[in-house]
Design an enzyme around this catalytic site. Structure first.
Site, PDB file in Angstrom:
ATOM      1  N   ARG A  42     -50.527 -33.709  44.063  1.00  0.00           N
ATOM      2  CA  ARG A  42     -51.381 -32.538  44.211  1.00  0.00           C
ATOM      3  C   ARG A  42     -52.637 -32.963  44.964  1.00  0.00           C
ATOM      4  NH1 ARG A  42     -49.693 -32.728  38.754  1.00  0.00           N
ATOM      5  NH2 ARG A  42     -48.299 -31.008  38.147  1.00  0.00           N
ATOM      6  N   LYS A  67     -53.005 -32.669  36.328  1.00  0.00           N
ATOM      7  CA  LYS A  67     -52.913 -31.368  35.679  1.00  0.00           C
ATOM      8  C   LYS A  67     -52.464 -31.548  34.234  1.00  0.00           C
ATOM      9  CE  LYS A  67     -51.012 -26.776  36.665  1.00  0.00           C
ATOM     10  NZ  LYS A  67     -50.087 -26.017  37.553  1.00  0.00           N
ATOM     11  N   ARG A 147     -46.108 -30.796  48.583  1.00  0.00           N
ATOM     12  CA  ARG A 147     -45.494 -31.173  47.309  1.00  0.00           C
ATOM     13  C   ARG A 147     -44.085 -30.590  47.200  1.00  0.00           C
ATOM     14  NH1 ARG A 147     -47.056 -32.957  42.238  1.00  0.00           N
ATOM     15  NH2 ARG A 147     -46.339 -31.821  40.404  1.00  0.00           N
ATOM     16  N   TYR A 187     -36.864 -25.943  41.885  1.00  0.00           N
ATOM     17  CA  TYR A 187     -36.664 -26.141  43.321  1.00  0.00           C
ATOM     18  C   TYR A 187     -35.221 -25.876  43.727  1.00  0.00           C
ATOM     19  CZ  TYR A 187     -41.301 -28.245  43.508  1.00  0.00           C
ATOM     20  OH  TYR A 187     -42.648 -28.450  43.441  1.00  0.00           O
TER      21      TYR A 187
END
Length: 210
Positions: A42, A67, A147, A187
């Protein structure tokens, strides 16, 4: 958005040409954008790296402020290790006494901020046609899409290599810092090529059982 290899090369090459009085700007952003592309980090994680978090000998990054408060170790390839070392040497030569221990620096010796990084990326994207001209930021591919590209490319490579993706995917989830492996499975459902590869793999297994 899934960047092509050519687009990544264009982004890095264009970023490297960014002008600045001390010539650090181009070096910083070409290295930063390249790191995001090859690690899937990130942007907040990358700009939060301090010098002690980047092991240039072993090629390992220590993500401390990720995160959800999670920390993790991110190993990088030899070519990435060499690129980071080259950047560190240039940075220290140009800014020998920075105001921070940040790994990525602005020319005034302070840490790169998310806002400035995203604005710079928008300008680079506009210059190579990924965003429309005329508007201050313009709409188009984002830094965070680096990402997505990394995750998708990794999964496609695994499928094509014949690996057991269900067994491997927890490794990718850990590498990316996902709280749940379900975030990584997303994904496969979101990208048509991955869904097709997964369907073909499942079909092959069912045929073999018959």
């Amino acid at each position: 958005y899934i960047y092509s290899n050519i687009e990544i090369e264009q982004i890095m090459r264009t970023a490297a040409k960014l002008a600045s009085p001390k010539e650090l700007r181009g070096c910083t952003y070409s290295t930063l954008f390249g790191l995001l592309a090859v690690t899937g980090m990130r942007i907040g994680e990358a700009i939060s790296l301090d010098r002690d978090d980047v092991d240039l000998v072993e090629g390992i990054l220590h993500i401390r402020r990720a995160k959800w408060g999670k920390s993790r170790l991110v190993p990088v390839s030899l070519s990435t290790q060499i690129a980071l070392k080259a950047y560190a040497e240039a940075r220290d030569r140009i800014i020998p006494h920075p105001a921070t221990q940040a790994f990525f620096l602005l020319e005034r010796g302070s840490r790169v901020t998310k806002c400035v990084a995203e604005w710079t990326f928008a300008q680079v994207s506009k210059s190579i046609g990924l965003r429309p001209q005329g508007k201050r930021w313009g709409k188009g591919p984002r830094l965070h899409d680096m990402r997505h590209r990394f995750a998708v490319k990794t999964l496609i490579d695994w499928y094509r290599a014949g690996l057991d993706v269900e067994r491997e995917i927890p490794k990718l989830a850990t590498y990316l810092g996902h709280v749940s492996v379900n975030d990584t499975y997303w994904y496969i459902e979101a990208v048509p090529e991955l869904l097709q590869l997964a369907t073909e793999r499942l079909g092959g297994r069912q045929t073999a059982r018959k």
